[in-house]
Every structure is written in structure tokens, then in C-alpha cells.
Design a protein around this motif. Structure first.
Motif, PDB file in Angstrom:
ATOM      1  N   ARG A   2       0.444  -7.818  -0.785  1.00  0.00           N
ATOM      2  CA  ARG A   2       0.027  -8.023   0.613  1.00  0.00           C
ATOM      3  C   ARG A   2       1.162  -7.723   1.582  1.00  0.00           C
ATOM      4  NH1 ARG A   2      -3.160 -13.567   1.416  1.00  0.00           N
ATOM      5  NH2 ARG A   2      -4.236 -12.524   3.103  1.00  0.00           N
ATOM      6  N   THR A   3       2.361  -8.099   1.227  1.00  0.00           N
ATOM      7  CA  THR A   3       3.519  -7.824   2.088  1.00  0.00           C
ATOM      8  C   THR A   3       3.733  -6.319   2.204  1.00  0.00           C
ATOM      9  OG1 THR A   3       4.547  -9.895   1.409  1.00  0.00           O
ATOM     10  CG2 THR A   3       5.992  -8.256   2.412  1.00  0.00           C
ATOM     11  N   ARG A   4       3.685  -5.633   1.046  1.00  0.00           N
ATOM     12  CA  ARG A   4       3.871  -4.189   1.047  1.00  0.00           C
ATOM     13  C   ARG A   4       2.785  -3.508   1.875  1.00  0.00           C
ATOM     14  NH1 ARG A   4       3.609  -2.935  -4.114  1.00  0.00           N
ATOM     15  NH2 ARG A   4       1.440  -2.313  -4.032  1.00  0.00           N
ATOM     16  N   ARG A   5       1.524  -3.938   1.698  1.00  0.00           N
ATOM     17  CA  ARG A   5       0.405  -3.337   2.431  1.00  0.00           C
ATOM     18  C   ARG A   5       0.575  -3.563   3.943  1.00  0.00           C
ATOM     19  NH1 ARG A   5      -3.070   0.119   3.642  1.00  0.00           N
ATOM     20  NH2 ARG A   5      -5.195  -0.500   4.077  1.00  0.00           N
ATOM     21  N   ALA A   6       0.926  -4.778   4.343  1.00  0.00           N
ATOM     22  CA  ALA A   6       1.113  -5.078   5.770  1.00  0.00           C
ATOM     23  C   ALA A   6       2.276  -4.260   6.333  1.00  0.00           C
ATOM     24  CB  ALA A   6       1.369  -6.571   5.964  1.00  0.00           C
ATOM     25  N   PHE A   7       3.358  -4.186   5.580  1.00  0.00           N
ATOM     26  CA  PHE A   7       4.524  -3.422   6.017  1.00  0.00           C
ATOM     27  C   PHE A   7       4.176  -1.945   6.164  1.00  0.00           C
ATOM     28  CE2 PHE A   7       8.230  -0.823   4.977  1.00  0.00           C
ATOM     29  CZ  PHE A   7       9.112  -1.225   5.957  1.00  0.00           C
ATOM     30  N   GLU A   8       3.508  -1.380   5.166  1.00  0.00           N
ATOM     31  CA  GLU A   8       3.139   0.035   5.213  1.00  0.00           C
ATOM     32  C   GLU A   8       2.180   0.325   6.362  1.00  0.00           C
ATOM     33  OE1 GLU A   8       1.646   0.678   1.273  1.00  0.00           O
ATOM     34  OE2 GLU A   8       3.631   1.178   0.474  1.00  0.00           O
ATOM     35  N   MET A   9       1.225  -0.567   6.589  1.00  0.00           N
ATOM     36  CA  MET A   9       0.286  -0.361   7.690  1.00  0.00           C
ATOM     37  C   MET A   9       1.017  -0.359   9.029  1.00  0.00           C
ATOM     38  SD  MET A   9      -3.000  -2.655   6.565  1.00  0.00           S
ATOM     39  CE  MET A   9      -3.917  -2.306   8.062  1.00  0.00           C
ATOM     40  N   HIS A  10       1.987  -1.262   9.159  1.00  0.00           N
ATOM     41  CA  HIS A  10       2.724  -1.370  10.415  1.00  0.00           C
ATOM     42  C   HIS A  10       3.701  -0.215  10.589  1.00  0.00           C
ATOM     43  CE1 HIS A  10       5.828  -2.962  13.190  1.00  0.00           C
ATOM     44  NE2 HIS A  10       4.771  -3.430  13.819  1.00  0.00           N
ATOM     45  N   ARG A  11       4.509   0.025   9.564  1.00  0.00           N
ATOM     46  CA  ARG A  11       5.586   1.008   9.671  1.00  0.00           C
ATOM     47  C   ARG A  11       5.077   2.440   9.553  1.00  0.00           C
ATOM     48  NH1 ARG A  11      10.177   1.789  12.105  1.00  0.00           N
ATOM     49  NH2 ARG A  11      11.358   3.381  11.061  1.00  0.00           N
ATOM     50  N   LEU A  12       4.223   2.690   8.616  1.00  0.00           N
ATOM     51  CA  LEU A  12       3.778   4.054   8.376  1.00  0.00           C
ATOM     52  C   LEU A  12       2.478   4.381   9.104  1.00  0.00           C
ATOM     53  CD1 LEU A  12       4.552   4.194   4.553  1.00  0.00           C
ATOM     54  CD2 LEU A  12       5.999   4.939   6.451  1.00  0.00           C
ATOM     55  N   GLY A  13       1.571   3.402   9.169  1.00  0.00           N
ATOM     56  CA  GLY A  13       0.290   3.628   9.810  1.00  0.00           C
ATOM     57  C   GLY A  13       0.271   3.272  11.275  1.00  0.00           C
ATOM     58  N   GLU A  14       1.355   2.685  11.753  1.00  0.00           N
ATOM     59  CA  GLU A  14       1.484   2.266  13.147  1.00  0.00           C
ATOM     60  C   GLU A  14       0.343   1.350  13.596  1.00  0.00           C
ATOM     61  OE1 GLU A  14       2.142   5.701  15.603  1.00  0.00           O
ATOM     62  OE2 GLU A  14       3.962   6.249  14.537  1.00  0.00           O
ATOM     63  N   THR A  26      -1.374  -2.209  14.617  1.00  0.00           N
ATOM     64  CA  THR A  26      -0.918  -3.407  15.309  1.00  0.00           C
ATOM     65  C   THR A  26      -1.078  -4.604  14.371  1.00  0.00           C
ATOM     66  OG1 THR A  26      -3.093  -3.923  16.208  1.00  0.00           O
ATOM     67  CG2 THR A  26      -1.666  -2.456  17.525  1.00  0.00           C
ATOM     68  N   LEU A  27      -0.448  -5.703  14.735  1.00  0.00           N
ATOM     69  CA  LEU A  27      -0.568  -6.904  13.905  1.00  0.00           C
ATOM     70  C   LEU A  27      -2.020  -7.377  13.864  1.00  0.00           C
ATOM     71  CD1 LEU A  27       2.664  -8.836  14.958  1.00  0.00           C
ATOM     72  CD2 LEU A  27       2.290  -7.416  12.931  1.00  0.00           C
ATOM     73  N   ALA A  28      -2.729  -7.249  14.960  1.00  0.00           N
ATOM     74  CA  ALA A  28      -4.140  -7.643  14.983  1.00  0.00           C
ATOM     75  C   ALA A  28      -4.948  -6.780  14.031  1.00  0.00           C
ATOM     76  CB  ALA A  28      -4.681  -7.537  16.403  1.00  0.00           C
ATOM     77  N   GLN A  29      -4.693  -5.483  14.018  1.00  0.00           N
ATOM     78  CA  GLN A  29      -5.404  -4.580  13.113  1.00  0.00           C
ATOM     79  C   GLN A  29      -5.075  -4.904  11.659  1.00  0.00           C
ATOM     80  OE1 GLN A  29      -3.858  -0.930  14.754  1.00  0.00           O
ATOM     81  NE2 GLN A  29      -5.718  -0.544  15.986  1.00  0.00           N
ATOM     82  N   ILE A  30      -3.832  -5.225  11.382  1.00  0.00           N
ATOM     83  CA  ILE A  30      -3.424  -5.590  10.022  1.00  0.00           C
ATOM     84  C   ILE A  30      -4.128  -6.877   9.606  1.00  0.00           C
ATOM     85  CG2 ILE A  30      -1.467  -6.316   8.575  1.00  0.00           C
ATOM     86  CD1 ILE A  30       0.292  -4.457  10.371  1.00  0.00           C
ATOM     87  N   GLY A  31      -4.160  -7.838  10.517  1.00  0.00           N
ATOM     88  CA  GLY A  31      -4.834  -9.104  10.234  1.00  0.00           C
ATOM     89  C   GLY A  31      -6.298  -8.900   9.892  1.00  0.00           C
ATOM     90  N   VAL A  32      -6.982  -8.077  10.649  1.00  0.00           N
ATOM     91  CA  VAL A  32      -8.405  -7.792  10.377  1.00  0.00           C
ATOM     92  C   VAL A  32      -8.557  -7.106   9.030  1.00  0.00           C
ATOM     93  CG1 VAL A  32     -10.402  -6.425  11.137  1.00  0.00           C
ATOM     94  CG2 VAL A  32      -9.092  -7.741  12.802  1.00  0.00           C
ATOM     95  N   ALA A  33      -7.722  -6.091   8.756  1.00  0.00           N
ATOM     96  CA  ALA A  33      -7.822  -5.330   7.507  1.00  0.00           C
ATOM     97  C   ALA A  33      -7.542  -6.195   6.285  1.00  0.00           C
ATOM     98  CB  ALA A  33      -6.865  -4.147   7.534  1.00  0.00           C
TER      99      ALA A  33
END
Length: 170
Positions: free
Chosen positions: A120-132, A134-141
Motif C-alpha cells: 500500500r505504501t509503494r502504491r500510494a507513493f507511485e501514484m503520487h510521485r509517478l502518476g501525479e 492527489t492525496l484525495a485521488q489516492i485515498g479514493v483509489a
């Protein structure tokens, strides 16, 4: 005070502003303008000290100032034309072998640290850093709160930073 020095001093007081405006129009740089005004007076004093008979000192001083300003512009243009010609781009822009090796090692270390992160940490990090994302989008996903997504992303950054530092990579 000698006759030459007193003449130069009077000329400096009366002609400084006019010469500065003249030179400024040519070189368009205040610092260079002041330098060239002073150089003009130095050249005039040298001529007067050499006993050169100058009948119109103001006109002579103006000509000296114009010549110095034009010479400066010419040198400046020559410098710019060398830059424009690309002569300074002759050096190889490719990174050195040491840089390539260091970058490869940093990439391998980064991939190893990412692989060792909790999923989960890796997925959240990759979504934020590589997928740009937002935290809200990561939370929903990921089905978590925005605050929790922020903590996961920060954990990912910390884990990566600590892993790179442990490997001696800053």
C-alpha cells in the motif's frame, strides 16, 4: 594643483553628466557607462599631460567617450557572435562514465527500496510521485482517508530517502 589637473577637474564637473548620457545610449549598462566616463577622462588627462595642444577639450573628450563606447559595443557583439556560433557547445554534453555508473547504481537502489516497501505504501507513493495523483485521488483509489493516504506517501518518501542514504547515495 597643476594647470592640467585643474582643467581636467573643471571638465569633469561640467561634462560628466553629458558624457554619461552619451555613453549610456550606446552601451546601455550603468556600470560600464561609469567606467567608460572615467576612462575617457584618464585618456584626456594623459593627452593633456603629454603636452598635446587640444583646442576644443569638450569635443575631444566627447570623441574619446564615443570611441570607447563603440569599441565596448563591438567587443560585446563579437563575444555574442561567438556564443551564437555555438563554439561553446563543442564540448561533449553526454555525462561521464562515472556519472552514468552512479546513476545506474542509484536507480538499482531505488528499485530495490521500492520493492521492499509495503504494497500500500509503494502504491500510494507511485501514484503520487509517478502518476501525479492527489492525496484525495489516492485515498479514493485505495479506499482510505486522505490523511491516511498522505501518511502512506510520506512513509514512501522517508523509506526511499533512508534507503538511498544507507547505500551512500544522496
Amino acid at each position: 594643483m597643476s594647470s592640467t589637473a585643474s582643467q581636467a577637474a573643471r571638465l569633469y564637473v561640467s561634462e560628466h553628466g553629458r558624457l554619461a548620457r552619451l555613453i549610456q545610449r550606446i552601451v546601455r549598462n550603468r556600470a560600464v557607462t561609469e567606467d567608460l566616463v572615467h576612462d575617457s577622462f584618464v585618456k584626456l588627462i594623459d593627452r593633456l599631460g603629454a603636452g598635446t595642444g587640444i583646442s576644443d577639450k569638450e569635443a575631444y573628450l566627447t570623441r574619446i567617450a564615443q570611441n570607447l563606447a563603440i569599441d565596448h559595443r563591438r567587443r560585446e557583439r563579437e563575444h555574442l557572435s561567438l556564443d551564437e556560433a555555438g563554439l561553446f557547445e563543442l564540448a561533449d554534453a553526454r555525462p561521464s562514465a562515472e556519472t552514468v555508473l552512479a546513476d545506474r547504481q542509484a536507480l538499482l537502489c531505488t528499485l530495490a527500496v521500492l520493492a521492499a516497501m509495503p504494497p500500500r505504501t509503494r502504491r500510494a507513493f507511485e501514484m503520487h510521485r509517478l502518476g501525479e495523483a492527489t492525496l484525495a485521488q489516492i485515498g479514493v483509489a485505495l479506499g482510505i482517508s486522505t490523511a491516511h493516504a498522505g501518511r502512506l506517501v510520506m512513509d514512501g518518501y522517508r523509506t526511499l530517502r533512508d534507503g538511498l542514504r544507507a547505500a551512500g547515495i544522496d
